[in-house]
Motif scaffolding. Structure first.
Motif, PDB file in Angstrom:
ATOM      1  N   ALA A   1      -2.608   2.091  -4.329  1.00 21.98           N
ATOM      2  CA  ALA A   1      -2.269   3.474  -4.015  1.00 21.98           C
ATOM      3  C   ALA A   1      -3.532   4.332  -4.028  1.00 21.98           C
ATOM      4  O   ALA A   1      -4.151   4.500  -5.077  1.00 21.98           O
TER       5      ALA A   1
ATOM      6  N   LEU B   1      -2.483   8.822  -4.352  1.00 22.23           N
ATOM      7  CA  LEU B   1      -1.032   8.997  -4.337  1.00 22.23           C
ATOM      8  C   LEU B   1      -0.515   9.968  -5.385  1.00 22.23           C
ATOM      9  O   LEU B   1       0.361  10.795  -5.105  1.00 22.23           O
TER      10      LEU B   1
ATOM     11  N   ASP C   1       0.877  -1.158   0.000  1.00 19.35           N
ATOM     12  CA  ASP C   1       0.000   0.000   0.000  1.00 19.35           C
ATOM     13  C   ASP C   1       0.922   1.217   0.000  1.00 19.35           C
ATOM     14  O   ASP C   1       1.541   1.545   1.013  1.00 19.35           O
ATOM     15  N   ALA C   2       1.048   1.859  -1.145  1.00 16.61           N
ATOM     16  CA  ALA C   2       1.979   2.972  -1.332  1.00 16.61           C
ATOM     17  C   ALA C   2       1.314   4.281  -0.927  1.00 16.61           C
ATOM     18  O   ALA C   2       0.335   4.688  -1.537  1.00 16.61           O
TER      19      ALA C   2
END
Length: 208
Positions: free
Chosen positions: A122, A125, A56-57
């Motif tokens: 993401a 992001l 999970d960025a």
């Protein structure tokens, strides 16, 4: 000189991200308490399998981590990286460190080896990346060929713009005509694209 400037820009952006999210971390979940089902549905679109490794960025308070853990099972690997210590603290306070390994890290400079991930999730992001092409290429580096990448937001582009009192502009990176070639330059093939009031979701496949 160019590299020095890039490093300076990255530091400035990181500081700006922290300045924005730090005062909001404590009540972030309560402000968006109804988003859980949308996160779970977006995770499903990644096509994760038992035992997969997923990042999970820009995980924030870790709202996607429970769904990611459920998808990969106890033998899978779930990582949550974020730039803001206060958001990670909120994730721990919510107990989401039980669903994944949390770390303070810049997604544009991942502490991961090439091709070690099966997928990246993401949420929100792309607007926080200093250099979107650099950041998306770095995510591609860490994902195996055939792996998947989901760019997600719990509301669509128009609804988000309205929330912030602004209009959509042609240079919006999340608009499909802009996003598709950007992803292609970074090693991704855009597979599905959804932009509606209730969610934004672009799922891509890592090219060989």
């Amino acid at each position: 000189m160019r590299q020095d400037r890039a490093n300076e820009d990255r530091r400035d952006t990181a500081a700006g991200v922290r300045d924005f999210f730090t005062p909001r971390a404590a009540d972030w979940d309560s402000r968006f308490a109804d988003d859980g089902p949308a996160y779970a549905a977006a995770v499903t679109a990644l096509g994760l399998r038992t035992g997969d490794a997923v990042l999970d960025a820009g995980c924030g308070t870790g709202r996607a981590l429970p769904a990611l853990r459920a998808a990969v099972g106890p033998r899978g690997t779930v990582l949550g990286f974020d730039l803001t210590p206060a958001m990670l603290t909120a994730a721990v306070r919510a107990g989401r460190d039980r669903d994944g390994t949390l770390a303070l890290a810049d997604v544009a400079r991942l502490p991961l080896r090439d091709g070690c991930l099966d997928a990246v999730f993401a949420a929100g992001l792309i607007s926080h990346l200093t250099d979107p092409e650099d950041g998306l290429s770095e995510l591609a580096r860490a994902v195996r060929p055939g792996g998947t990448f989901a760019l997600f937001h719990p509301v669509g582009r128009a609804a988000l713009a309205a929330r912030h009192g602004r209009a959509l502009t042609p240079d919006d990176l999340r608009a499909e005509p802009n996003l598709r070639p950007l992803l292609a330059r970074c090693g991704w093939r855009l597979d599905t694209y959804t932009d509606e009031d209730t969610r934004f979701l672009a799922v891509s496949v890592r090219q060989g």
